[in-house]
Design an enzyme around this catalytic site. Structure first.
Site, PDB file in Angstrom:
ATOM      1  N   LYS A  61     -31.539  22.264  -4.497  1.00  0.00           N
ATOM      2  CA  LYS A  61     -30.669  21.601  -5.482  1.00  0.00           C
ATOM      3  C   LYS A  61     -29.240  21.543  -4.924  1.00  0.00           C
ATOM      4  CE  LYS A  61     -33.688  23.609  -8.920  1.00  0.00           C
ATOM      5  NZ  LYS A  61     -34.048  23.594 -10.309  1.00  0.00           N
ATOM      6  N   HIS A  89     -37.619  14.352  -9.115  1.00  0.00           N
ATOM      7  CA  HIS A  89     -37.441  15.678  -9.732  1.00  0.00           C
ATOM      8  C   HIS A  89     -36.946  15.498 -11.167  1.00  0.00           C
ATOM      9  CE1 HIS A  89     -35.827  19.677 -10.497  1.00  0.00           C
ATOM     10  NE2 HIS A  89     -36.615  20.099  -9.531  1.00  0.00           N
ATOM     11  N   GLY A 104     -36.257  26.276 -13.711  1.00  0.00           N
ATOM     12  CA  GLY A 104     -34.965  26.952 -13.788  1.00  0.00           C
ATOM     13  C   GLY A 104     -34.774  27.751 -15.064  1.00  0.00           C
ATOM     14  N   ASN A 152     -36.605  23.882  -2.896  1.00  0.00           N
ATOM     15  CA  ASN A 152     -35.706  22.814  -3.340  1.00  0.00           C
ATOM     16  C   ASN A 152     -34.376  23.484  -3.678  1.00  0.00           C
ATOM     17  OD1 ASN A 152     -34.453  20.594  -4.526  1.00  0.00           O
ATOM     18  ND2 ASN A 152     -35.406  20.944  -6.513  1.00  0.00           N
ATOM     19  N   SER A 172     -40.191  27.997 -11.892  1.00  0.00           N
ATOM     20  CA  SER A 172     -39.969  29.450 -11.885  1.00  0.00           C
ATOM     21  C   SER A 172     -41.030  30.217 -11.090  1.00  0.00           C
ATOM     22  CB  SER A 172     -39.861  29.982 -13.322  1.00  0.00           C
ATOM     23  OG  SER A 172     -38.764  29.358 -13.986  1.00  0.00           O
ATOM     24  N   GLU A 221     -44.566  19.862 -12.171  1.00  0.00           N
ATOM     25  CA  GLU A 221     -43.460  20.723 -12.585  1.00  0.00           C
ATOM     26  C   GLU A 221     -43.192  20.548 -14.077  1.00  0.00           C
ATOM     27  OE1 GLU A 221     -40.872  21.951  -9.061  1.00  0.00           O
ATOM     28  OE2 GLU A 221     -39.975  20.202  -9.948  1.00  0.00           O
ATOM     29  N   GLU A 272     -34.720  16.879 -12.771  1.00  0.00           N
ATOM     30  CA  GLU A 272     -33.247  16.828 -12.908  1.00  0.00           C
ATOM     31  C   GLU A 272     -32.730  15.437 -12.574  1.00  0.00           C
ATOM     32  OE1 GLU A 272     -32.417  20.191 -10.403  1.00  0.00           O
ATOM     33  OE2 GLU A 272     -33.386  21.482 -11.873  1.00  0.00           O
TER      34      GLU A 272
HETATM   35  C1  PEP Z   1     -37.464  23.094  -8.857  1.00  0.00           C
HETATM   36  O1  PEP Z   1     -36.283  22.933  -8.651  1.00  0.00           O
HETATM   37  O2  PEP Z   1     -38.271  22.221  -8.532  1.00  0.00           O
HETATM   38  C2  PEP Z   1     -37.919  24.316  -9.498  1.00  0.00           C
HETATM   39  C3  PEP Z   1     -39.190  24.479  -9.740  1.00  0.00           C
HETATM   40  O3  PEP Z   1     -36.946  25.243  -9.820  1.00  0.00           O
HETATM   41  P1  PEP Z   1     -37.200  26.771 -10.243  1.00  0.00           P
HETATM   42  O4  PEP Z   1     -38.152  27.344  -9.228  1.00  0.00           O
HETATM   43  O5  PEP Z   1     -35.830  27.398 -10.161  1.00  0.00           O
HETATM   44  O6  PEP Z   1     -37.766  26.758 -11.606  1.00  0.00           O
END
Ligand code: PEP
Length: 251
Positions: free
Chosen positions: A11, A95, A173, A9, A213, A167, A97
């Site tokens: 972003k 998501h 992040g 992803n 992460s 998630e 975000e």
């Molecule tokens: C994501 O954007 O879904 C995500 C898990 O980001 P990150 O891997 O940077 O934590």
């Protein structure tokens, strides 16, 4: 046998030119890795470049959002038909975000999921608890609620095109990864919610990813867990070598 799906992803990162460059570099690194689907979900503006660069490779292209209406006065939005016509196969929905910054709700996540599935897209539906919700002991309740809400009116047949990504918001992040046991437990709550609606046999067939992460160092341990059928990867999907290492771990 559940399908393992490793999805990046991006972003709001990468321009169209950088997209083409990245996919040309990544393609030989993941060529022939047939034990998992390799997906890159990219910003809308990058989709044509991504689809073009991914032609003839095993990399599939996804979008990061889709609107729930087919067309109309929704300035700045993109419909499912626009995505499929552009060659997109997957789309990330709900998501954290989008939920946090763009007022996404469980209801709009459900509507977007239905729109995506009705257009033939594969939906990567994100669910996850905040740290506060976890500390209050609501993780299971919340994950089950979010999962059921997102899948309202989704038929068992359509469910074949649904991936759920667990998630935890506190792990996205932040560099803080859930432990492999926490990831397995969260994914298990998602699967249990699916089982409550569609039955255990169906739930066993649904791909449930972990995201938060995940990187080249921790992927193998996370992916080894019974309920972890792949990853949704933000930061580490922007570095070809790291993303390749996660695909290797899934192999
Ligand atoms: C994501 O954007 O879904 C995500 C898990 O980001 P990150 O891997 O940077 O934590």
């Amino acid at each position: 046998m559940r399908k393992t799906v490793i999805a990046g992803n991006w972003k709001m990162n990468m321009t169209p030119a950088k997209t083409a460059e990245f996919i040309k570099a990544l393609a030989p690194m993941v060529a022939g890795k047939d034990k998992c689907d390799v997906v890159l979900c990219v910003p809308a503006i990058d989709i044509p470049a991504a689809v073009e660069a991914a032609k003839g490779t095993n990399i599939k292209i996804g979008a990061e959002n889709v609107h729930f209406k087919a067309s109309g006065a929704f300035t700045g939005e993109i419909s499912a038909e626009m995505l499929t016509e552009a060659g997109v196969e997957y789309v990330v929905i709900g998501h954290s975000e989008r939920r946090q910054y763009f007022a996404e709700t469980d209801q709009t996540v459900n509507l977007r999921t239905l729109a995506a599935l009705n257009a033939g897209l594969k939906a990567i539906v994100c669910v996850g608890e905040t740290l506060e919700q976890r500390e209050l002991g609501y993780t299971e309740t919340l994950l089950k609620f979010q999962t059921k809400m997102a899948l309202t009116n989704v038929s068992a047949e359509q469910l074949k095109n649904v991936i759920v990504a667990y998630e935890p918001v506190w792990a996205i992040g932040t560099g803080v990864t859930a432990t492999a046991d926490q990831a397995d437990e969260g994914n298990g709550f998602v699967r249990a919610a699916i089982a409550e609606v569609y039955g255990a046999d169906v739930a066993e067939t649904v791909t449930v990813q972990y995201g938060g992460s995940m990187n080249d160092k921790n992927a193998a341990e996370l992916l080894a867990k019974e309920n972890v059928d792949g990853g949704l990867i933000g930061g580490a999907s922007l570095v070809a070598e790291k993303f390749k290492a996660i695909v290797d771990a899934a192999q």
